[in-house]
Design an enzyme around this catalytic site. Structure first.
Site, PDB file in Angstrom:
ATOM      1  CE1 TYR A  31      61.407  66.799  44.103  1.00 38.55           C
ATOM      2  CE2 TYR A  31      59.949  67.503  45.865  1.00 38.55           C
ATOM      3  CZ  TYR A  31      60.772  66.541  45.298  1.00 38.55           C
ATOM      4  OH  TYR A  31      60.950  65.333  45.925  1.00 38.55           O
ATOM      5  CG  ASN A 165      52.248  78.465  39.836  1.00 36.37           C
ATOM      6  OD1 ASN A 165      51.085  78.562  40.215  1.00 36.37           O
ATOM      7  ND2 ASN A 165      52.940  77.338  39.910  1.00 36.37           N
ATOM      8  N   GLY A 227      39.798  75.824  39.423  1.00 37.07           N
ATOM      9  CA  GLY A 227      39.422  75.094  40.636  1.00 37.07           C
ATOM     10  C   GLY A 227      38.461  73.959  40.325  1.00 37.07           C
ATOM     11  CB  ALA A 256      45.138  71.872  43.467  1.00 32.97           C
ATOM     12  CG  ASP A 258      52.306  72.929  41.979  1.00 33.00           C
ATOM     13  OD1 ASP A 258      52.129  73.876  41.183  1.00 33.00           O
ATOM     14  OD2 ASP A 258      52.623  73.094  43.175  1.00 33.00           O
TER      15      ASP A 258
END
Ligand code: ADP
Length: 316
Positions: A31, A165, A227, A256, A258
């Site tokens: 989402y 994920n 990162g 971050a 997403d």
């Protein structure tokens, strides 16, 4: 108009405010990606394929989707079920952890809605995006329905994008997760993992190992996030490493990856090149982590991304 379908679960999010009260919002990896894709590329038709309940909280959740201009035509309603919920806790050193109540959520019923009619809509998309969390939410005995759906989409020419994920607690063990992920890798055109999850699952610590991995699964485009360090892209066998400008004051890294995914997908579908798409996606993620929560205020996002997206559209 580009037509994108994103498949996953949105949950009720509870977090503590600085005065100890509970703040309620709505979030979930896929989402969040839908929201940032739509915010950055407003002319796309961004559809969220999910299931919610028929309760007032589900109504509010769907209203939140609509407020973000995410298309809700493919949001299914399940009688007697409610949305999943998670709560963010922050310890004394600022470390965040999450508690989940999602085992019986409405979203877990989604496979009932893979009807011929809905498959027809999904096949009209330009892109279908899902994550390892979307896969973990499907009950194991219904996974075949999902893989058949993905095959139909691929055969219809829909591009497939996947972010693993990896969340260990959602899987029985690593082997189960890897079996599902590897099916996804084989069927995806674009794969967007973080280096950390590749390390957890495959023991990779550096980008050079990833090239072999990419060719083993026949992935056309692989984008590995690391990162603030850099992003590694492999497209057609060519590896490039793109530097990121680290953010000095990180407030909250939720979402971050997403937000990166949403903007990267939109940029690539707009015809923007790999390196420029990474720059745009990193700028979005860099803004998101300077605010609390998964979904940051829309004005802050627009102020940062509006001019950048416009500039790339002109340059293209
Ligand atoms: P995930 O959220 O999936 O774990 P990462 O932590 O790798 O993914 O972050 C995703 C993206 O967010 C990175 O590729 C980068 O663009 C951006 N990002 C994350 N942390 C920082 C940081 N400290 N400074 C600037 N950008 C960051």
């Amino acid at each position: 108009m580009k037509n994108v379908y994103l498949f996953g679960e949105c949950m009720v999010e509870l977090s503590r405010t600085s005065d100890g009260l509970l703040k309620q919002s709505y979030a979930g990896d896929v989402y969040n990606t839908a929201v940032y894709l739509k915010r950055a590329f407003n002319d796309f038709n961004v559809n969220f394929f999910t299931a919610v309940g028929e309760d007032p909280l589900s109504d509010e959740m769907v209203a939140a989707f609509e407020k973000e201009n995410v298309n809700t035509d493919m949001v299914q309603r399940v009688r007697g079920k409610a949305p999943g919920l998670y709560m963010i806790s922050v310890d004394n050193s600022g470390e965040r952890s999450f508690s989940y109540w999602r085992n019986d959520s409405a979203a877990r019923q989604i496979m009932q809605f893979v009807s011929a009619e809905n498959v027809g809509y999904l096949c009209m998309g330009d892109l279908f995006f899902f994550s390892g969390i979307s896969l973990a939410v499907i009950t194991p005995n219904e996974r075949d329905i999902f893989w058949q759906l993905l095959r139909k989409l691929k055969d219809s020419g829909v591009r497939i994008a996947f972010d693993p994920n990896y969340r260990a607690r959602m899987w029985a063990d690593k082997t189960e997760a890897k079996i599902q992920f590897e099916r996804a890798f084989r069927m995806s055109d674009l794969v967007m993992p973080g280096i950390e999850e590749l390390e957890q699952l495959y023991g990779f610590t550096e980008f050079s190992k990833i090239q072999d991995f990419c060719s083993a699964f026949g992935i056309e485009e692989l984008v590995v996030k690391n990162g603030p360090e850099s992003v590694c892209c492999i497209r057609d066998g060519e590896l490039s490493e793109i530097d990121i400008t680290p953010v000095e004051t990180v407030v909250d890294t939720t979402s971050a990856g997403d937000s990166f995914n949403g903007v990267y997908l939109g940029a690539r579908m707009s015809g923007i090149g790999v390196a420029e798409s990474v720059q745009l996606a990193a700028a979005a993620a860099g803004e998101v982590i300077q605010h609390r929560g998964a979904i940051i205020p829309s004005q802050a996002f627009a102020d940062k991304m509006g001019p950048l997206v416009e500039q790339h559209a002109v340059e293209k």
